[in-house]
Scaffold this motif. Structure first.
Motif, mmCIF file in Angstrom:
data_model
loop_
_atom_site.group_PDB
_atom_site.id
_atom_site.type_symbol
_atom_site.label_atom_id
_atom_site.label_comp_id
_atom_site.label_asym_id
_atom_site.label_seq_id
_atom_site.Cartn_x
_atom_site.Cartn_y
_atom_site.Cartn_z
ATOM 1 N N THR A 1 37.672 49.831 28.332
ATOM 2 C CA THR A 1 37.145 48.475 29.141
ATOM 3 C C THR A 1 37.779 48.123 30.003
ATOM 4 O O THR A 1 39.260 47.881 29.872
ATOM 5 C CB THR A 1 36.549 47.622 27.878
ATOM 6 N N GLU A 2 37.219 47.933 31.267
ATOM 7 C CA GLU A 2 38.082 47.247 32.360
ATOM 8 C C GLU A 2 37.157 45.997 33.030
ATOM 9 O O GLU A 2 36.146 46.012 32.849
ATOM 10 C CB GLU A 2 38.558 48.239 33.398
ATOM 11 N N VAL A 3 38.041 45.121 33.424
ATOM 12 C CA VAL A 3 37.219 43.612 34.104
ATOM 13 C C VAL A 3 37.613 43.769 35.517
ATOM 14 O O VAL A 3 38.678 43.738 36.102
ATOM 15 C CB VAL A 3 37.830 42.640 33.558
ATOM 16 N N MET A 4 36.477 44.121 36.399
ATOM 17 C CA MET A 4 36.495 43.836 37.712
ATOM 18 C C MET A 4 35.934 42.434 38.279
ATOM 19 O O MET A 4 35.213 41.997 37.745
ATOM 20 C CB MET A 4 35.329 44.861 38.357
ATOM 21 N N THR A 5 36.916 41.736 38.883
ATOM 22 C CA THR A 5 36.828 40.529 39.255
ATOM 23 C C THR A 5 36.586 40.378 41.067
ATOM 24 O O THR A 5 37.206 41.124 41.718
ATOM 25 C CB THR A 5 38.183 39.612 38.944
ATOM 26 N N TYR A 6 35.605 39.465 41.336
ATOM 27 C CA TYR A 6 35.193 39.433 42.630
ATOM 28 C C TYR A 6 35.158 37.927 42.824
ATOM 29 O O TYR A 6 34.659 37.124 42.241
ATOM 30 C CB TYR A 6 33.694 39.830 42.914
ATOM 31 N N GLU A 7 36.037 37.657 43.950
ATOM 32 C CA GLU A 7 36.015 36.299 44.395
ATOM 33 C C GLU A 7 35.073 35.941 45.565
ATOM 34 O O GLU A 7 35.267 36.843 46.534
ATOM 35 C CB GLU A 7 37.498 35.749 44.791
ATOM 36 N N ASN B 1 29.582 55.346 50.444
ATOM 37 C CA ASN B 1 29.661 54.487 51.304
ATOM 38 C C ASN B 1 28.809 53.333 50.931
ATOM 39 O O ASN B 1 28.531 52.315 51.696
ATOM 40 C CB ASN B 1 29.751 54.674 52.619
ATOM 41 N N SER B 2 28.152 53.330 49.785
ATOM 42 C CA SER B 2 27.351 52.405 49.220
ATOM 43 C C SER B 2 27.946 51.047 48.740
ATOM 44 O O SER B 2 29.204 51.071 48.812
ATOM 45 C CB SER B 2 26.493 52.816 48.024
ATOM 46 N N ILE B 3 27.543 49.973 48.355
ATOM 47 C CA ILE B 3 27.941 48.937 48.077
ATOM 48 C C ILE B 3 28.624 48.789 46.605
ATOM 49 O O ILE B 3 29.587 48.278 46.346
ATOM 50 C CB ILE B 3 26.550 47.567 47.890
ATOM 51 N N PHE B 4 28.015 49.721 45.754
ATOM 52 C CA PHE B 4 28.425 49.960 44.615
ATOM 53 C C PHE B 4 29.989 50.631 44.861
ATOM 54 O O PHE B 4 30.837 50.270 43.958
ATOM 55 C CB PHE B 4 28.029 50.968 43.819
ATOM 56 N N GLY B 5 30.189 51.599 45.668
ATOM 57 C CA GLY B 5 31.693 52.006 45.771
ATOM 58 C C GLY B 5 32.435 51.106 46.387
ATOM 59 O O GLY B 5 33.847 50.959 45.930
ATOM 60 N N GLN B 6 32.033 50.193 47.315
ATOM 61 C CA GLN B 6 32.979 49.038 47.812
ATOM 62 C C GLN B 6 33.307 48.261 46.597
ATOM 63 O O GLN B 6 34.299 47.608 46.658
ATOM 64 C CB GLN B 6 32.289 48.084 48.662
ATOM 65 N N ASP C 1 31.908 45.524 53.320
ATOM 66 C CA ASP C 1 31.857 44.049 53.168
ATOM 67 C C ASP C 1 32.606 43.431 52.116
ATOM 68 O O ASP C 1 32.744 42.252 51.837
ATOM 69 C CB ASP C 1 30.432 43.602 52.901
ATOM 70 N N VAL C 2 33.220 44.265 51.262
ATOM 71 C CA VAL C 2 33.864 43.903 50.243
ATOM 72 C C VAL C 2 35.635 44.327 50.296
ATOM 73 O O VAL C 2 35.834 45.383 50.665
ATOM 74 C CB VAL C 2 33.409 44.596 48.798
ATOM 75 N N LYS C 3 36.317 43.361 50.139
ATOM 76 C CA LYS C 3 37.961 43.676 50.512
ATOM 77 C C LYS C 3 38.810 43.623 49.111
ATOM 78 O O LYS C 3 38.481 42.672 48.121
ATOM 79 C CB LYS C 3 38.399 42.451 51.216
ATOM 80 N N ALA C 4 39.306 44.870 48.810
ATOM 81 C CA ALA C 4 40.177 44.951 47.776
ATOM 82 C C ALA C 4 41.503 44.403 48.021
ATOM 83 O O ALA C 4 41.863 44.723 49.095
ATOM 84 C CB ALA C 4 40.071 46.389 47.346
ATOM 85 N N ARG D 1 40.465 43.945 41.565
ATOM 86 C CA ARG D 1 40.253 42.395 42.039
ATOM 87 C C ARG D 1 39.853 42.512 43.634
ATOM 88 O O ARG D 1 40.439 43.301 44.314
ATOM 89 C CB ARG D 1 41.820 41.789 42.246
ATOM 90 N N PHE D 2 38.774 42.042 43.879
ATOM 91 C CA PHE D 2 38.041 41.932 45.102
ATOM 92 C C PHE D 2 37.701 40.801 45.875
ATOM 93 O O PHE D 2 37.337 39.683 45.013
ATOM 94 C CB PHE D 2 36.773 43.069 45.112
ATOM 95 N N GLN D 3 37.404 40.702 47.217
ATOM 96 C CA GLN D 3 36.819 39.503 47.547
ATOM 97 C C GLN D 3 35.743 39.873 48.410
ATOM 98 O O GLN D 3 35.728 40.856 49.173
ATOM 99 C CB GLN D 3 37.916 38.777 48.422
ATOM 100 N N ILE D 4 34.573 38.790 48.543
ATOM 101 C CA ILE D 4 33.448 39.299 49.442
ATOM 102 C C ILE D 4 32.796 37.728 49.674
ATOM 103 O O ILE D 4 32.856 36.910 48.996
ATOM 104 C CB ILE D 4 32.351 39.946 48.190
ATOM 105 N N LYS D 5 32.566 37.799 51.054
ATOM 106 C CA LYS D 5 32.047 36.516 51.634
ATOM 107 C C LYS D 5 30.620 36.222 51.091
ATOM 108 O O LYS D 5 29.948 37.170 50.574
ATOM 109 C CB LYS D 5 31.736 36.861 53.160
#
Length: 306
Positions: free
Chosen positions: A297-303, A246-251, A192-195, A200-204
């Protein structure tokens, strides 16, 4: 001639030492005789006066003070067995039997701590369209007070009727924060999550709501523990010890041993803060997750897309 003079001088000296020794012996003898003579005169002729001891008046104890003990004596001469000591309860003190609550409350998830007072329940207040995290003793928007939290169920006291009620998860899932293993749940069937770029990722939004509304199942896909600052000992995030395949955390691009430290700049320093931040993500258009990986430290961004 000289030898004779030397002997004469020597004899004089010896005579002087002999005289001094005799005088010293004579002085000691006189002193000893004097002490023997006056010793009896120095002894007291009468015994010292006797001191009378102060006697405290005897305090008499009323036998009635021991009635409680004597009445419980199993070996009394009467041979009568006393009644068992039981807590007397009237009708108002009987233990409440919880009933299913009809309040507009929906239990989203629970985190059970080894200390019951630190357990947390995520509760949605339907009438006000808000979600919050509550611990035992907390007031739920004036509707009820949380009494205790157990696996997949929260017991509340209705503020209007004072009745003990309960709300439970729609599904049977629940996560214990101190559990040694994460419960086995079905991982996400599809991604459900697109890299779109590194970190940087996208999720509906519909997919985001699907996970945020099913907190219990989401938490069962991973096991996390508080991470403490080695200098201060304070919680500075949560470390992911294990993830399901294949959990949501991995996505979301997370990996084992990552430390989740912040969401949109808000520090995650307690379980309750993590729950509140998790629920606040529903209405956002962008989520920035601060992660410490391999000491960096890294920043993961989800749109969030519509």
């Amino acid at each position: 001639m000289k030898l004779g003079k030397f002997n004469l001088v020597r004899q004089k000296r010896l005579a002087q030492f002999a005289l001094y020794g005799f005088l010293l012996f004579l002085a000691f003898s006189i002193a000893d005789l004097t002490i023997i003579y006056i010793r009896d005169l120095m002894l007291p002729s009468e015994a010292p006066p006797q001191k009378t001891a102060k006697m405290n008046p005897q305090q008499f104890i009323d036998r009635n003070q021991f009635t409680g003990i004597s009445s419980r004596n199993l070996f009394s001469s009467t041979g009568i067995m006393p009644e068992a000591i039981t807590l007397k309860q009237d009708d108002t003190q009987k233990e409440d039997i919880p009933i299913l609550s009809a309040l507009p409350l929906n239990l989203i998830g629970t985190l059970v701590h080894s200390d019951p007072s630190k357990s947390i329940a995520a509760i949605e207040v339907k009438s006000k369209n808000l979600t919050g995290s509550f611990t035992p003793g907390s007031d739920v928007e004036g509707l009820a007070r949380v009494e205790r939290i157990e696996r997949g169920i929260a017991y509340i006291r209705n503020n209007n009727t004072n009745a003990l009620e309960y709300i439970e998860l729609k599904s049977a899932g629940k996560v214990s924060f101190d559990a040694s293993k994460a419960a086995a749940v079905a991982p996400a069937a599809s991604k459900d999550v697109k890299a779109i770029a590194p970190n940087r990722f996208q999720i509906k939004r519909s997919d985001l709501l699907k996970y945020t509304n099913d907190l219990s199942s989401v938490l069962m896909q991973a096991r996390a523990v508080p991470n403490r600052d080695p200098a201060t000992g304070e919680i500075n995030g949560f470390r992911l010890l294990d993830l399901q395949e294949n959990s949501i955390f991995g996505q979301l691009g997370l990996a084992r041993m990552d430390i989740l430290q912040s969401v949109n700049g808000e520090r995650i320093d307690s379980i309750q803060k993590a729950m509140e931040t998790y629920n606040a993500m529903k209405n956002g258009n962008k989520i920035e997750l601060g992660v410490v990986r391999n000491g960096k430290t890294e920043v993961m961004t989800y749109e969030i897309t519509q």
